[in-house]
Design a protein around this motif. Structure first.
Motif, PDB file in Angstrom:
ATOM      1  N   GLN A 112       0.825  -1.206   0.000  1.00 27.85           N
ATOM      2  CA  GLN A 112       0.000   0.000   0.000  1.00 27.85           C
ATOM      3  C   GLN A 112       0.862   1.260   0.000  1.00 27.85           C
ATOM      4  OE1 GLN A 112      -2.328  -0.974   3.495  1.00 27.85           O
ATOM      5  NE2 GLN A 112      -4.111  -1.537   2.252  1.00 27.85           N
ATOM      6  N   ASP A 148       0.831   3.879  -3.090  1.00 25.12           N
ATOM      7  CA  ASP A 148       0.525   5.289  -2.847  1.00 25.12           C
ATOM      8  C   ASP A 148       1.669   6.180  -3.319  1.00 25.12           C
ATOM      9  OD1 ASP A 148      -1.316   7.266  -1.485  1.00 25.12           O
ATOM     10  OD2 ASP A 148       0.533   7.652  -0.395  1.00 25.12           O
ATOM     11  N   THR A 166       1.227   9.155  -6.127  1.00 27.39           N
ATOM     12  CA  THR A 166       1.462  10.565  -5.801  1.00 27.39           C
ATOM     13  C   THR A 166       2.668  11.129  -6.549  1.00 27.39           C
ATOM     14  OG1 THR A 166       2.749   9.922  -3.841  1.00 27.39           O
ATOM     15  CG2 THR A 166       0.404  10.405  -3.522  1.00 27.39           C
TER      16      THR A 166
END
Length: 560
Positions: A348, A352, A356
């Protein structure tokens, strides 16, 4: 402490090298800065002596200071020791608060006179002195150039507000960290000149904030991992087999095995296998395709909506007093299975990070490497520096030839002039850097410090296609690092925290053999710093204001 060999590469940018001492250490016993205790400071004379000695052992620019302004550190001791010795209130015996405060102010004046000429613009020292008989102390901070007037700069926020509407497809993001660090970047092509790409960032935390550093695969525990829960482990669970009602035992067993299988269907899915298979492609290209990003978003969303194995509500249909011990065991084992066996959070976090950071790669790094960006403005105004790893992650992408960018040295021994030789620091090309030289305009001002200056020197080492425009930089080029690795500098509390030093361990000089500490990198095109009115207008009237440094950069790049 005598150190005759220095291994460079931790703080410097060059490969490891070995050098011998320029001068022999004095073999007399010395006290390391961190070995002083509060018992070593019983008077203002003691306070000055500890300060003077730490500087004498660790400061990196005494040779240059002596040549520049005639600073004689030994003469400073002879001049100021009697002045500090004349201050009698340090131990608070038989003196009033007024006398304590008067002596504190005199000490502050003396330290200011001593420290103000220090050229190292990273350096500061905090000194605590008694200020009242009730136990109150006052902390003074002293730094080089503290009495000098500072040239105006544009704060990053004002510059951001001015530039964001002048960029096509402007991209920005802010990162804040629990240790107080933060970084904002802004990028896009100029609306007025779309062939010029603009990039600015508030600090050198690019790698920390944006670098995508992936493992070879995720959610793929190795065979025999004892943290992975299996149906066999469930079958053999003492808590399960303690359930007397065989029907209830089988019911709860099958129920929990179904939960395990349902959760395992995520890491075993074709989508997850596809993700792992594409990691190698990214590592070898840094390219993030839209389909890959869509896949990552889908997987990340699914990973946050998996079966809720850790909620007792999930087990309501099979939960009673007899099955409770087993269900509690299963929930704990599933927790280990998810968190440690498969390390779901690792995936995760990586997913992420990719999502981003994707705009930075897709809109800047990828086209830069492909050669689609033809001209670039790197706006380092107001950027006070940060992590040296950004030289490898970012600045090296503009390096096309391996060449010396600047030189550094540290202290070899404890004497004032016990220095190592000057060591060349190499700029090195990045495997995903520009395919060939492009015009680069680096914008600087007195807020451009430390890594901003190192990067500017690296850019300029590549040839005349890379120039700097604006004001002189801050002149804070000394290298930071840990004093355990080298003999120079210290960033420690000394004498039980009575003094706290922030002193770099390395001195720096340019390719022209110039020490520019306290002076700054000379711009190729000098633009006077903004007036008070200009600083205010950039914030109050960004749409009509004209940034003279940007105008010069555009004018220069239009000739290329």
């Amino acid at each position: 402490m005598k150190k005759n060999i220095i291994y460079l590469g931790f703080v410097l940018l060059s490969a490891s090298a070995t050098f011998n001492s320029c001068m022999q250490d004095n073999d007399s016993s010395v006290t390391e800065p961190t070995r002083y205790t509060s018992n070593d400071v019983k008077s203002y004379a003691d306070l000055f002596k500890v300060f003077w000695t730490v500087m004498d052992q660790r400061y990196n620019y005494f040779y240059e200071q002596k040549g520049k302004d005639g600073m004689d550190w030994n003469a400073i001791y002879k001049e100021y020791y009697p002045k500090f010795a004349a201050l009698k209130s340090y131990n608070r015996i038989g003196v009033s608060d007024a006398e304590l405060q008067a002596d504190a102010e005199k000490a502050s004046v003396y330290f200011t006179e001593i420290v103000n000429p220090i050229i190292d613009r990273h350096f500061y020292v905090k000194i605590n002195v008694p200020f009242s008989n009730s136990g109150i102390t006052n902390t003074y901070t002293f730094y080089g150039g503290m009495k000098e007037a500072r040239a105006n700069i544009y704060p990053f926020g004002a510059k951001y507000g001015y530039m964001k509407d002048r960029l096509n497809d402007a991209e920005s993001r802010t990162y804040n960290y629990s240790d107080g660090g933060s970084m904002t970047y802004l990028m896009g092509s100029l609306k007025s000149n779309p062939d010029i790409y603009y990039f600015s960032y508030s600090s050198f935390l690019l790698a920390r904030s944006l670098k995508i550093d992936l493992a070879d695969k995720y959610l793929s525990p190795g065979p025999g991992n004892s943290l992975v829960l299996t149906p066999a482990a469930i079958e053999n669970s003492p808590q399960l087999n303690a359930i007397g009602d065989i029907n209830k035992r089988n019911e709860v067993k099958n129920f929990t095995i179904n939960i395990l299988n349902e959760w395992n269907s995520f890491p075993n899915s074709n989508e997850m296998k596809s993700f792992n298979s594409q990691i190698g492609t990214f590592k070898s290209t840094e390219v993030l395709s839209d389909s890959f990003l869509d896949l990552i978003q889908q997987l990340l969303t699914k990973s946050k909506n998996l079966v809720k194995y850790n909620s007792t509500t999930t087990y309501s249909s099979v939960l009673n007093s007899e099955t409770l011990p087993y269900i509690q065991w299963f929930m704990q084992e599933m927790d280990n299975h998810v968190k440690y066996g498969y390390n779901l959070s690792q995936f995760q976090t990586a997913a992420d990070k990719i999502l981003t950071s994707a705009p930075f790669y897709k809109k800047f790094l990828n086209p830069l490497h492909k050669g689609d960006i033809k001209k670039v403005i790197i706006d380092l105004r107001g950027n006070g520096g940060g992590n040296i790893v950004d030289a490898r992650f970012f600045t090296d992408r503009f390096i096309t030839k391996s060449t010396v960018a600047f030189y550094q040295r540290t202290k070899e021994g404890n004497g004032q002039f016990n220095y190592t030789p000057w060591v060349p620091v190499q700029a090195q090309s990045h495997m995903f850097g520009i395919p060939g030289n492009i015009p680069v305009a680096v914008l600087t001002d007195k807020g451009s410090a430390s890594m901003s200056e190192m990067s500017t020197l690296m850019f300029k080492s590549q040839g005349t296609h890379a120039i700097s425009i604006g004001d002189y930089s801050a002149g804070a080029t000394a290298g930071l690092g840990g004093s355990d690795d080298f003999n120079g500098g210290t960033r420690d509390k000394v004498a039980g925290g009575i003094l706290e030093f922030y002193m770099p361990l390395m001195a720096t000089k340019t390719l022209n053999d110039e020490v520019i500490e306290g002076i700054g990198v000379k711009p190729d095109i000098y633009v006077t710093p903004p007036s008070d009115a200009e600083v205010a207008q950039m914030t109050s009237s960004p749409k009509t204001f004209t940034d003279r440094v940007m105008e010069e950069a555009i004018k220069y790049l239009l000739t290329k």
